[in-house]
Design a protein around this motif. Structure first.
Motif, PDB file in Angstrom:
ATOM      1  N   LEU A   1     -43.541  79.167  65.624  1.00 40.92           N
ATOM      2  CA  LEU A   1     -42.826  78.036  66.217  1.00 40.92           C
ATOM      3  C   LEU A   1     -43.680  76.764  66.137  1.00 40.92           C
TER       4      LEU A   1
ATOM      5  N   THR B   1     -43.418  75.428  62.629  1.00 40.21           N
ATOM      6  CA  THR B   1     -42.167  74.697  62.429  1.00 40.21           C
ATOM      7  C   THR B   1     -42.252  73.291  63.018  1.00 40.21           C
TER       8      THR B   1
ATOM      9  N   SER C   1     -37.604  82.359  67.083  1.00 39.05           N
ATOM     10  CA  SER C   1     -38.725  82.342  66.152  1.00 39.05           C
ATOM     11  C   SER C   1     -38.797  80.986  65.443  1.00 39.05           C
ATOM     12  N   GLY C   2     -39.897  80.766  64.736  1.00 38.73           N
ATOM     13  CA  GLY C   2     -40.049  79.530  63.993  1.00 38.73           C
ATOM     14  C   GLY C   2     -39.006  79.375  62.908  1.00 38.73           C
TER      15      GLY C   2
ATOM     16  N   TYR D   1     -39.740  72.670  69.522  1.00 37.02           N
ATOM     17  CA  TYR D   1     -40.751  73.559  70.110  1.00 37.02           C
ATOM     18  C   TYR D   1     -40.357  73.976  71.526  1.00 37.02           C
TER      19      TYR D   1
END
Length: 845
Positions: A740, A743, A800-801, A791
């Protein structure tokens, strides 16, 4: 005439008429010449000398008309009106004379001495087109010279015509004036009012009257600058009233009426002057366009073209770095050998900064092969004429989001998918005639995936997305254009709402086969410009970053602790070497140089290729210091050398550990480190700690600096040879970081402000510090907002990311499609006049 026999000559002409080529032929200068509209936007200066004096020559931007819609038109018109050159060379495309003469008539209305240069006559004659130059000269009342700029034909006759016209006793008068029908009475009345106003003496009265009737804003400004308000406002009100009355009575805009009248005048002018046996037959360009511009085939060819550009330049071109990087690495070793020797714990400042600058420069120079290929391919698209087709194909889509068909080239240069650079991308916006679209393009080009972003993306994918690299790379490579279009739509509806727009006029030039010399020359010239503009800034900023990471330095108490550990390590080495045959080298005089020699030898051995390379390294180091060599080579049978090597390895390992901790302490207490920590209360919502903050701050100087800075922050022992992915991954994951965070960093980096070199270029292109500051502040807030939202939502939902990246991507794509289908084409200033593209070679929206 200016002074004695010196002359000022201006070259004016429509885009793609070969004007810059003719300028090169006249002056010997080397301007960029491309088969793409809008290449020359700034005025280019040159000069040549003849028997009578110096002829200063100015290459004006290519323009279709002398209105004030676009930057090119304003630059060209302002120069002609304010400078009043001694001679104006009107460069026309002999193979497309009908289109070119529209501008000729407007220049004549400015009452300037004109020489008509019939350029590209080889193309015209190759088509069987015949032009009666004498008849054309008689009807226009001006000298006509045949030229072929790219072959150097016609230079002498053109120079002769310039001198003859400048020396003429009586002013040039055209025998083919344009009459404007029902507008003539109003035009005559307004012309007389201007002629009776002394303050406007020197301005071409009939031309100024036409501009005022067109409600030209720049012309009105000129009147207000020259007259008192009590004089200016009545004159402007008279022009506005006459214009409004004409439009009401005739149901036609004044500008459209002027274009129609000039179209009839050009048709009458060319009646009996030109003979075209191929008239009505499709040309080779027409036949190619039937395929490439086909409604169904055009998108497929466009996608294939873009794919090939990136496949050749980025994928295949990247393989060339396997050959360039060893050269750069060897250069670094050579420079390191010239710099002062490294200290045991603290290196001389000149060595530390010198290697830092070399590493910063090498990061840039390693991408030079890719840029060479990329610029060569772009030059081929420009010269062939297909780049104009790309702009034409994409204009309908781009304009829905406030951009322009000619935004295509800047976006490609910026890196539509990956591999461009925002600096040349912003530079290329000069050719966009619509100011609102031009500003939107300037502010969105930095969102593209420039080549310098790729290292950080690669690093993050290798740490957090090993199993999902392909999917994440697809998102990264396409989401930037989605974000750019959405941001452009937002900006054109808000801060750019008041910017001027202009009609979309796109020339579809004749296809030409690019020349090898032309493509290579421009590829090298553009790459060199990139190296100079970006490279100098990267190095300059590297000095600033280095300084901010060095000062104020390690606290005294910590430094004393490090020094004690260093002394203890030296004492331990001296004791271990007691009784050894090489004990003489375990003294203060030798320990520092010996450890450096040992580390250099290990590094050289690791970089050596094959057995032969390894033997060469051994021979080189034996020559360098025969006394130290046995301690690193460990010759068979020499037990003392082998034991000394083990003790030296222990000393080197302890030294590396101390130096690594010293670097960590120095960075933590540095100005940049303190800034990074001070940002944590805000950036914590995006998951960023101080190290990531520092890396992102350094990347503002140059995108490449992000990974380089992370390499410094996440250090290793020199003998471990672990990749940055392994080091950074181990530390961040130990601290609880997940995909995450990866990302969030990717999204922030995609929307992050342009690098310093790009912001400087934004200032140059906009001429405004306000827009330069806006280009920094707006993307920072946008990127941090998006990263923090993703986030925080991911943490709250446990997503999840990859899931959050997918959600962000498809949400943005859905919004894009909604705005695209529902947004329409509002806001464009349209010209209703229909222009036959088969005759004029241009397309108007």
């Amino acid at each position: 005439m200016n002074e004695r026999n010196d002359l000022l000559v201006a070259l004016a002409g429509q885009q793609n008429a070969g004007k810059s080529t003719l300028f090169n032929m006249l002056t010997g200068a080397r301007q960029h010449v491309a088969n793409y509209p809008g290449v020359t936007v700034d005025k280019k200066y040159g000069q040549y000398s003849d028997a009578e004096g110096v002829v200063r020559t100015v290459d004006l931007p290519g323009t279709y008309s002398l209105t004030s819609f676009s930057l090119e038109e304003r630059v060209a018109r302002d120069f002609l009106i304010q400078e009043r050159p001694d001679v104006t060379i009107n460069v026309v495309d002999g193979s497309n004379l009908h289109r070119s003469l529209h501008l000729t008539l407007q220049i004549l209305e400015m009452e300037l001495p004109v020489v008509l240069a019939l350029n590209m006559m080889d193309v015209a004659e190759g088509r069987g087109l015949e032009i009666d130059q004498a008849a054309l000269s008689t009807r226009l009342g001006l000298p006509v010279v045949r030229t072929v700029g790219r072959k150097g034909e016609g230079r002498a006759p053109l120079r002769t015509a310039i001198r003859a016209l400048a020396a003429a006793d009586k002013p040039q008068t055209t025998e083919f004036p344009v009459t404007y029908g029902p507008l003539e009475p109003d035009l005559v009345a307004l012309t007389q009012a201007i002629q009776t106003t002394p303050e406007l003496t020197g301005m071409p009265a009939r031309w100024l009257a036409l501009k005022l009737l067109e409600c030209d804003a720049q012309a009105a400004t000129w009147v207000r600058e020259r007259l008192e308000p009590a004089q200016a406002e009545p004159l402007l009100e008279q022009a506005a009233a006459l214009s409004a009355t004409f439009e009401r009575n005739n149901g036609l805009d004044v500008s459209d009426h002027l274009v129609s009248c000039r179209e009839r005048a050009v048709a009458n002018l060319l009646d009996g002057v030109t003979t075209d046996p191929e008239s009505g037959r499709p040309t080779l360009t027409d036949r190619i366009d039937r395929v490439l511009l086909n409604r169904l085939a055009a998108p497929a060819f466009l996608v294939l073209t873009v794919f090939l550009i990136y496949q050749i330049a980025i994928v295949w071109g990247y393989e060339l770095t396997n050959y360039t990087w060893p050269i750069l690495a060897k250069t670094r070793e050579l420079i390191a050998g010239v710099l002062p020797e490294a200290g045991f714990l603290v290196d001389p400042y000149t060595r530390s900064m010198g290697l830092w600058l070399v590493d910063s420069a090498n990061t840039l120079l390693n991408y030079v092969p890719i840029f060479l290929i990329l610029f060569a391919l772009i030059a081929m698209l420009e010269d062939s004429g297909y780049m104009a087709r790309i702009a034409f194909i994409l204009d309908k889509v781009l304009h829905r989001f406030g951009l322009h068909g000619q935004s295509t080239l800047p976006l490609i240069l910026g890196g539509v998918f990956a591999g461009g650079c925002a600096v040349p991308g912003v530079m290329a916006t000069k050719g966009i005639p619509d100011n609102r679209a031009r500003m939107a393009t300037i502010l969105t080009v930095p969102f593209m995936n420039c080549l310098a972003k790729v290292p950080l993306y690669t690093l993050l994918l290798g740490i957090f997305f090993v199993e999902d690299k392909s999917l994440m790379m697809f998102y990264i490579s396409t989401m930037t254009i989605v974000f750019a279009l959405l941001v452009s739509k937002l900006l054109t509806k808000t801060v750019l709402r008041g910017e001027e727009t202009s009609p979309f006029v796109m020339e579809l030039p004749t296809y030409h086969l690019p020349t090898v010399s032309g493509v290579l020359r421009r590829a090298f010239e553009r790459t060199w410009i990139y190296i100079k503009k970006v490279g100098t800034i990267v190095v300059a900023v590297a000095v600033v970053v280095f300084t901010l990471l060095q000062f104020p330095g390690i606290p005294e108490d910590r430094m004393a602790e490090f020094e004690q550990r260093g002394e203890a390590a030296v004492v331990a080495f001296e004791r271990a070497m007691a009784g050894n045959a090489y004990q003489r080298l375990a003294t203060a005089e030798h320990i520092g140089p010996l450890v450096n020699y040992y580390n250099d030898y290990k590094r050289a051995k690791l970089n050596a290729s094959g057995a032969e390379g390894s033997r060469a390294v051994a021979a080189r180091f034996e020559r360098r210091n025969p006394e130290y060599y046995p301690l690193v080579s460990r010759p068979r049978g020499d037990k003392d050398a082998r034991r000394a090597n083990r003790h030296l390895r222990d000393l080197s390992s302890e030294r590396k550990s101390i130096r690594r901790e010293m670097k960590e302490a120095r960075i933590t207490s540095s100005l940049l480190g303190m800034i990074g920590r001070s940002m944590e209360p805000v950036t914590q919502f995006a998951g960023f700690d101080w190290k990531i903050n520092v890396a992102l701050l350094s990347s503002f100087a140059a995108r490449e600096s992000s990974v380089a800075t992370l390499g410094v922050l996440f250090q290793q022992d020199e003998d471990q040879n672990a990749s940055l992915e392994e080091r950074m991954g181990a530390e961040t994951k130990a601290g609880g970081a997940t995909a995450l965070l990866g990302t969030a960093i990717i999204l922030f980096f995609a929307l992050y402000p342009p690098c310093l070199a790009t912001t400087v270029m934004i200032k140059v292109q906009t001429g405004s510090y306000k827009w330069m500051i806006f280009s920094i502040v707006f993307p920072t807030l946008l990127g941090l907002g998006v990263a923090s939202a993703v986030y925080s939502i991911g943490l709250a939902t446990g997503a999840s990311g990859v899931a959050m990246m997918s959600w962000t991507y498809f949400s943005a794509l859905t919004l894009l499609l909604i705005l695209g289908f529902l947004g329409g084409r509002s806001g464009r200033n349209l010209r209703s006049t229909s222009v036959d593209s088969t005759e004029t070679g241009e397309v108007r929206a």
